[in-house]
Design a protein around this motif. Structure first.
Motif, PDB file in Angstrom:
ATOM      1  N   SER A  50       0.795  -1.237   0.000  1.00  0.00           N
ATOM      2  CA  SER A  50       0.000   0.000   0.000  1.00  0.00           C
ATOM      3  C   SER A  50       0.825   1.284   0.000  1.00  0.00           C
ATOM      4  CB  SER A  50      -0.968   0.021   1.187  1.00  0.00           C
ATOM      5  OG  SER A  50      -1.864  -1.057   1.109  1.00  0.00           O
ATOM      6  N   TYR A  51       2.099   1.196  -0.322  1.00  0.00           N
ATOM      7  CA  TYR A  51       2.907   2.408  -0.470  1.00  0.00           C
ATOM      8  C   TYR A  51       2.573   3.056  -1.813  1.00  0.00           C
ATOM      9  CZ  TYR A  51       5.831   1.239   3.512  1.00  0.00           C
ATOM     10  OH  TYR A  51       6.290   0.967   4.772  1.00  0.00           O
ATOM     11  N   PRO A 122       1.402   4.207   3.849  1.00  0.00           N
ATOM     12  CA  PRO A 122      -0.039   4.179   4.103  1.00  0.00           C
ATOM     13  C   PRO A 122      -0.369   4.681   5.508  1.00  0.00           C
ATOM     14  CG  PRO A 122       0.870   1.968   4.148  1.00  0.00           C
ATOM     15  CD  PRO A 122       1.969   2.873   3.707  1.00  0.00           C
ATOM     16  N   VAL A 123      -1.534   5.316   5.633  1.00  0.00           N
ATOM     17  CA  VAL A 123      -2.007   5.798   6.924  1.00  0.00           C
ATOM     18  C   VAL A 123      -2.823   4.673   7.555  1.00  0.00           C
ATOM     19  CG1 VAL A 123      -3.418   7.511   8.094  1.00  0.00           C
ATOM     20  CG2 VAL A 123      -2.060   8.167   6.100  1.00  0.00           C
ATOM     21  N   ASP A 124      -2.460   4.317   8.772  1.00  0.00           N
ATOM     22  CA  ASP A 124      -3.132   3.232   9.475  1.00  0.00           C
ATOM     23  C   ASP A 124      -4.174   3.836  10.409  1.00  0.00           C
ATOM     24  OD1 ASP A 124      -3.899   0.877  10.618  1.00  0.00           O
ATOM     25  OD2 ASP A 124      -1.975   0.465  11.589  1.00  0.00           O
ATOM     26  N   ASN A 125      -5.456   3.771  10.027  1.00  0.00           N
ATOM     27  CA  ASN A 125      -6.541   4.346  10.818  1.00  0.00           C
ATOM     28  C   ASN A 125      -7.237   3.313  11.706  1.00  0.00           C
ATOM     29  OD1 ASN A 125      -6.193   6.918   9.754  1.00  0.00           O
ATOM     30  ND2 ASN A 125      -7.469   6.448   7.983  1.00  0.00           N
ATOM     31  N   ILE A 126      -6.691   2.126  11.809  1.00  0.00           N
ATOM     32  CA  ILE A 126      -7.293   1.077  12.630  1.00  0.00           C
ATOM     33  C   ILE A 126      -7.054   1.415  14.098  1.00  0.00           C
ATOM     34  CG2 ILE A 126      -7.221  -1.376  13.220  1.00  0.00           C
ATOM     35  CD1 ILE A 126      -6.285  -1.882  10.337  1.00  0.00           C
ATOM     36  N   LYS A 128      -6.131   1.196  17.842  1.00  0.00           N
ATOM     37  CA  LYS A 128      -5.157   0.353  18.518  1.00  0.00           C
ATOM     38  C   LYS A 128      -5.667   0.002  19.920  1.00  0.00           C
ATOM     39  CE  LYS A 128      -2.225   0.861  15.176  1.00  0.00           C
ATOM     40  NZ  LYS A 128      -2.908   0.535  13.983  1.00  0.00           N
TER      41      LYS A 128
END
Length: 141
Positions: A50-51, A122-126, A128
């Motif tokens: 996903s880059y 990629p931006v990780d919006n999950i 945590k």
């Protein structure tokens, strides 16, 4: 979001302090000497994991002072071309180098074009895990 145009304007201000810089097209009534920055095109290509590999083509136009005859418009453009080719090599705000720099004088103005390339993670919006509680013990006690 990365504001590349602002980073270009900041770098031009470092090279030539107190210069007038426009980000929007001015129909009339703009000051001379001044810069006008605009993006020609942007491209984004996906990569593994996903880059993204992004490329931007920009043009920085320099409008010399047309009211003076010494130095003339062409000589002012030639001096600015040399200054930009010598000193405008990277954007320190973004830590990105300028590629494929090209300068030409057309219609009483200097057109300085260049490319920027960089990789975007990629931006990780999950959401945590913020806390974890554990209760332990032996079964059967």
């Amino acid at each position: 979001m990365i504001d590349v145009t602002l980073a270009i304007a900041n770098e031009l201000s470092r090279i030539i302090p107190d210069v007038v810089i426009y980000r929007e097209n001015q129909e009339q009534g703009f000051q001379e000497p001044s810069f006008y920055i605009y993006e020609i095109m942007a491209d984004s290509k996906g990569e593994l994991m996903s880059y993204e590999n992004r490329k931007h083509l920009y043009c920085v136009m320099w409008f010399p002072d047309s009211t003076t005859d010494d130095p003339g418009v062409k000589e002012q453009c030639e001096k600015m071309r040399s200054k930009l080719l010598d000193e405008f090599n990277r954007l320190d705000d973004l830590s990105v180098g300028l590629l494929n720099r090209e300068a030409r004088i057309e219609s009483q103005a200097l057109h300085f074009t260049f490319a920027l390339r960089y990789r975007v993670a990629p931006v990780d919006n999950i959401p945590k895990l913020e806390s974890f509680e554990q209760r332990g013990g032996l079964k059967g006690d």
